[in-house]
Enzyme design. Structure first.
Site, PDB file in Angstrom:
ATOM      1  CG  MET A   1      54.821  -8.804 -34.096  1.00 18.20           C
ATOM      2  SD  MET A   1      56.130  -8.052 -33.129  1.00 18.20           S
ATOM      3  CE  MET A   1      56.655  -6.777 -34.241  1.00 18.20           C
ATOM      4  N   GLY A   2      50.285  -8.028 -35.777  1.00 17.80           N
ATOM      5  CA  GLY A   2      49.086  -7.213 -35.980  1.00 17.80           C
ATOM      6  C   GLY A   2      49.356  -5.976 -36.814  1.00 17.80           C
TER       7      GLY A   2
ATOM      8  CG  HIS B   1      50.617  -8.561 -42.022  1.00 18.50           C
ATOM      9  ND1 HIS B   1      50.524  -7.206 -41.821  1.00 18.50           N
ATOM     10  CD2 HIS B   1      51.649  -8.973 -41.250  1.00 18.50           C
ATOM     11  CE1 HIS B   1      51.442  -6.826 -40.951  1.00 18.50           C
ATOM     12  NE2 HIS B   1      52.154  -7.868 -40.599  1.00 18.50           N
TER      13      HIS B   1
ATOM     14  N   GLY C   1      57.573 -13.302 -44.514  1.00 16.90           N
ATOM     15  CA  GLY C   1      57.769 -12.359 -45.617  1.00 16.90           C
ATOM     16  C   GLY C   1      59.244 -12.114 -45.915  1.00 16.90           C
TER      17      GLY C   1
ATOM     18  CE  LYS D   1      59.310  -4.375 -43.933  1.00 18.71           C
ATOM     19  NZ  LYS D   1      58.985  -4.617 -42.550  1.00 18.71           N
TER      20      LYS D   1
ATOM     21  NE  ARG E   1      59.121  -0.620 -35.881  1.00 16.33           N
ATOM     22  CZ  ARG E   1      59.336  -1.923 -35.766  1.00 16.33           C
ATOM     23  NH1 ARG E   1      59.286  -2.688 -36.839  1.00 16.33           N
ATOM     24  NH2 ARG E   1      59.591  -2.468 -34.601  1.00 16.33           N
TER      25      ARG E   1
END
Ligand code: AMP
Length: 254
Positions: free
Chosen positions: A31-32, A38, A148, A150, A188
């Site tokens: 999602m950038g 990433h 990921g 995560k 985030r």
């Protein structure tokens, strides 16, 4: 130079061409607001495939909170730099209207794992995630796609979907990349205030060190986190908690 593609027909045409030339395609959906987490997925794909396609699409259907969607960080200039540096060949930037040409009438629903942990506090979230991932995998048709750890619940659900639907793709899990202080990297994190950023590393520390999920929850609350859940499952400790307005998630092996 990285090739940027927005049209679904164009990316399908390109990937078909690669397949006909027997070139393997690896895919990294994002999602950038790209960071080193990433980057590790991108580098793994580049090292394991002839061609790497990455996508950036802030997928509205997986946001149960409209403000969260609105405030999600968008950093395309820096993203292009990260993608170039990692050696990505193609960046797919689909348009909402083309991806959801059905107005989101057709969805992927999973009825068990998607209802617990993040699924219970974010209704519809995993429906949105599974639907967009299925669409993207059908469009790009990669041999391997990288996700990921995560987002371990997400990884399990995507891997399960691909197996349940007999999809011809290998889902590759990649270890969580952390800041030096232990905070799991996340787009985030950019939204944390400087005080919240100082508290944030306690999240993974407490998850790792507490003797039980209940003790971890109590300790996090003492430290100022508003805990959504801490649960031990599949030999992992999964947790989500708010610091101010920012919802952090993490999981550690136990
Ligand atoms: P997102 O842009 O948040 O949708 O993430 C895109 C992909 O990057 C997902 O497969 C995530 O699980 C993965 N990812 C995000 N943060 C990290 C991290 N800190 N370590 C490893 N993978 C990550």
């Amino acid at each position: 130079m990285i090739r940027q593609v927005t049209s679904i027909d164009e990316i399908k045409y390109l990937t078909k061409t690669f397949h006909s030339k027997k070139k393997s395609v690896g895919f990294v959906p994002t999602m950038g607001a790209l960071h080193a987490g990433h980057e590790s997925l991108l580098k793994k794909s580049v090292s394991e495939n002839d061609i790497t396609v990455a996508s950036i699409f802030v997928n509205r259907t997986q946001f149960n909170d409209p403000d969260d969607y609105k405030n999600y960080p968008r950093t395309i200039e820096n993203d292009l730099h990260v993608l170039e540096k990692a050696g990505v060949d193609i960046l797919f930037l689909p348009k909402y209207e083309e991806i959801y040409n059905d107005d989101y009438r057709y969805r992927v629903i999973e009825n068990s794992l998607s209802k617990i942990l993040c699924g219970s506090s974010r209704p519809g979230h995993f429906e949105g995630v599974l639907t967009i991932v299925l669409k993207l995998l059908n469009i790009v048709s990669p041999a391997k796609a990288y996700f990921g750890e995560k987002d371990y619940q997400q990884y399990l659900l995507i891997d399960g979907m691909c197996k349940a639907l007999f999809m011809d793709v290998e889902i590759i899990p990649c270890p969580t990349v952390r800041e030096k202080d232990g905070l799991a990297m996340s787009s985030r994190n950019l939204l944390l205030t400087s005080d919240e950023r100082k508290t944030a590393p306690n999240f993974s520390k407490v998850l790792r060190n507490a003797k039980s999920a209940a003790l971890a929850k109590a300790r996090l609350e003492e430290l100022g986190f508003k805990v959504d859940y801490v649960e031990d499952l599949y030999k992992r400790r999964f947790a989500a908690a708010f610091l101010g307005k920012v919802r952090l998630i993490d999981n550690v092996q136990i």
